[in-house]
Design an enzyme around this catalytic site. Structure first.
Site, PDB file in Angstrom:
ATOM      1  N   LYS A  13       0.826  -1.212   0.000  1.00  0.00           N
ATOM      2  CA  LYS A  13       0.000   0.000   0.000  1.00  0.00           C
ATOM      3  C   LYS A  13       0.858   1.260   0.000  1.00  0.00           C
ATOM      4  CE  LYS A  13      -2.009  -0.755   3.973  1.00  0.00           C
ATOM      5  NZ  LYS A  13      -1.515  -2.061   4.416  1.00  0.00           N
ATOM      6  N   ARG A  88      -8.859   1.083   9.206  1.00  0.00           N
ATOM      7  CA  ARG A  88      -8.449  -0.308   9.411  1.00  0.00           C
ATOM      8  C   ARG A  88      -9.509  -1.085  10.183  1.00  0.00           C
ATOM      9  NH1 ARG A  88      -2.687   0.579   9.063  1.00  0.00           N
ATOM     10  NH2 ARG A  88      -1.490  -1.326   9.030  1.00  0.00           N
ATOM     11  N   ARG A 123      11.526  -5.942   4.147  1.00  0.00           N
ATOM     12  CA  ARG A 123      11.284  -4.506   4.330  1.00  0.00           C
ATOM     13  C   ARG A 123      12.338  -3.864   5.232  1.00  0.00           C
ATOM     14  NH1 ARG A 123       5.022  -2.881   4.825  1.00  0.00           N
ATOM     15  NH2 ARG A 123       5.370  -3.234   7.042  1.00  0.00           N
ATOM     16  N   ARG A 156      11.902  -2.799  10.917  1.00  0.00           N
ATOM     17  CA  ARG A 156      10.939  -2.388  11.947  1.00  0.00           C
ATOM     18  C   ARG A 156      10.718  -3.544  12.902  1.00  0.00           C
ATOM     19  NH1 ARG A 156       5.938  -0.166   8.560  1.00  0.00           N
ATOM     20  NH2 ARG A 156       4.812  -1.387  10.084  1.00  0.00           N
ATOM     21  N   ARG A 167      -0.171  -9.575  13.057  1.00  0.00           N
ATOM     22  CA  ARG A 167      -0.741  -8.477  12.256  1.00  0.00           C
ATOM     23  C   ARG A 167      -1.649  -9.002  11.161  1.00  0.00           C
ATOM     24  NH1 ARG A 167       4.351  -5.298  10.472  1.00  0.00           N
ATOM     25  NH2 ARG A 167       2.894  -3.817   9.577  1.00  0.00           N
TER      26      ARG A 167
HETATM   27  P1  ADP Z   1       1.821  -1.631   7.199  1.00  0.00           P
HETATM   28  O1  ADP Z   1       2.291  -0.632   6.187  1.00  0.00           O
HETATM   29  O2  ADP Z   1       2.792  -2.735   7.386  1.00  0.00           O
HETATM   30  O3  ADP Z   1       0.430  -2.095   6.994  1.00  0.00           O
HETATM   31  P2  ADP Z   1       1.528   0.611   8.932  1.00  0.00           P
HETATM   32  O4  ADP Z   1       2.786   1.360   8.835  1.00  0.00           O
HETATM   33  O5  ADP Z   1       0.369   1.085   8.138  1.00  0.00           O
HETATM   34  O6  ADP Z   1       1.837  -0.906   8.607  1.00  0.00           O
HETATM   35  O7  ADP Z   1       1.062   0.514  10.446  1.00  0.00           O
HETATM   36  C1  ADP Z   1       1.931   0.062  11.442  1.00  0.00           C
HETATM   37  C2  ADP Z   1       1.202  -0.006  12.778  1.00  0.00           C
HETATM   38  O8  ADP Z   1       0.655   1.274  13.102  1.00  0.00           O
HETATM   39  C3  ADP Z   1       0.012  -0.944  12.837  1.00  0.00           C
HETATM   40  O9  ADP Z   1       0.394  -2.265  13.078  1.00  0.00           O
HETATM   41  C4  ADP Z   1      -0.780  -0.339  13.996  1.00  0.00           C
HETATM   42  O10 ADP Z   1      -0.201  -0.665  15.241  1.00  0.00           O
HETATM   43  C5  ADP Z   1      -0.594   1.147  13.760  1.00  0.00           C
HETATM   44  N1  ADP Z   1      -1.652   1.717  12.894  1.00  0.00           N
HETATM   45  C6  ADP Z   1      -1.475   2.345  11.704  1.00  0.00           C
HETATM   46  N2  ADP Z   1      -2.648   2.736  11.171  1.00  0.00           N
HETATM   47  C7  ADP Z   1      -3.613   2.337  12.049  1.00  0.00           C
HETATM   48  C8  ADP Z   1      -5.034   2.416  12.079  1.00  0.00           C
HETATM   49  N3  ADP Z   1      -5.730   2.993  11.069  1.00  0.00           N
HETATM   50  N4  ADP Z   1      -5.676   1.896  13.153  1.00  0.00           N
HETATM   51  C9  ADP Z   1      -5.017   1.328  14.165  1.00  0.00           C
HETATM   52  N5  ADP Z   1      -3.683   1.201  14.205  1.00  0.00           N
HETATM   53  C10 ADP Z   1      -2.966   1.701  13.163  1.00  0.00           C
END
Ligand code: ADP
Ligand code: ZN
Length: 210
Positions: A13, A88, A123, A156, A167
């Site tokens: 994404k 989310r 990553r 990370r 996750r």
């Molecule tokens: P990825 O790109 O791997 O999907 P993100 O960088 O978007 O991961 O998000 C990393 C973490 O940040 C998530 O695992 C969560 O803990 C938190 N997070 C990010 N966006 C949200 C959201 N919309 N609601 C709840 N937690 C979030």
């Protein structure tokens, strides 16, 4: 264009958000980046989020909804935006609706679970500026060094294999229902994540047309 990118963690994404941001000249907003930024700066919100993010759990809805409200109120969002990693959960989607924001399109990038773990292990992020890389799909010019600022690239904490499974489980349980939510509104398009970033980008941009 008000766009949401959906997909499992590691589906790409963030990378696609950057491509569309360049193509359409609208800001890409990543709640993950905003939270990691706050964490690095040691703000109150960052401290609140730390235990959740490290464990691969979702940060509570009211926290991320607050972040998005503030961010979408900024001037650069006037002509549209790309949401990467928000909503989310169903309550987060409902909060967007309650703000009176009409989303034009939701693109769901599908990558099978079996491929996610392998993708996530490659990553890397920049310790200093947060730029993201992938050893296989988006390698830095020099190994272990950020192209943008020259700082060190690290993995990370929440990209370690055991956290990744957690996750993914949360994704299926809490985020995937959003596909039905937006499909019912007629704005969902599904894109199969490809091996090459550019191939996925072509499909994603096409999904914005019709
Ligand atoms: P990825 O790109 O791997 O999907 P993100 O960088 O978007 O991961 O998000 C990393 C973490 O940040 C998530 O695992 C969560 O803990 C938190 N997070 C990010 N966006 C949200 C959201 N919309 N609601 C709840 N937690 C979030
Ligand atoms: Zn950097």
């Amino acid at each position: 264009m008000k766009l949401i990118l959906l997909g499992a963690p590691g589906a790409g994404k963030g990378t696609q958000a950057e491509v569309i941001c360049d193509a359409l000249k609208i800001p890409a907003i990543s709640t993950g980046n905003i939270i990691r930024d706050a964490l690095a700066k040691g703000t109150e919100m960052g401290l609140k989020a730390k235990s959740y993010i490290d464990a691969g759990k979702l940060v509570p809805d009211e926290v991320v909804i607050g972040i998005i409200k503030d961010r979408l109120a900024k001037d650069d969002c006037a002509n549209g935006f790309i949401l990467d990693g928000f909503p989310r959960t169903i309550p987060q989607a409902e909060a967007l609706d309650a703000m009176g924001i009409e989303i034009d399109r939701v693109v769901d990038i599908e990558v099978p679970d079996e491929k996610i773990a392998a993708r996530m292990s490659g990553r890397r992020v920049c310790k200093a500026c947060g730029a993201s890389y992938h050893l296989e799909y988006k390698a830095p010019k020099q190994e272990g060094v950020c192209d943008a600022c020259g700082a060190e690239l690290i993995q990370r904490k929440d990209d370690h294999p055991d956290t990744v499974l957690e996750r993914l489980e949360i994704y299926h349980e809490r985020t995937e229902p959003l596909k039905d939510y937006y499909s019912a509104k007629g704005i969902l398009r599904v894109v199969e994540g490809q091996e090459e970033v550019a191939d996925t980008s072509a499909l994603t941009l096409k999904a914005l047309e019709d």
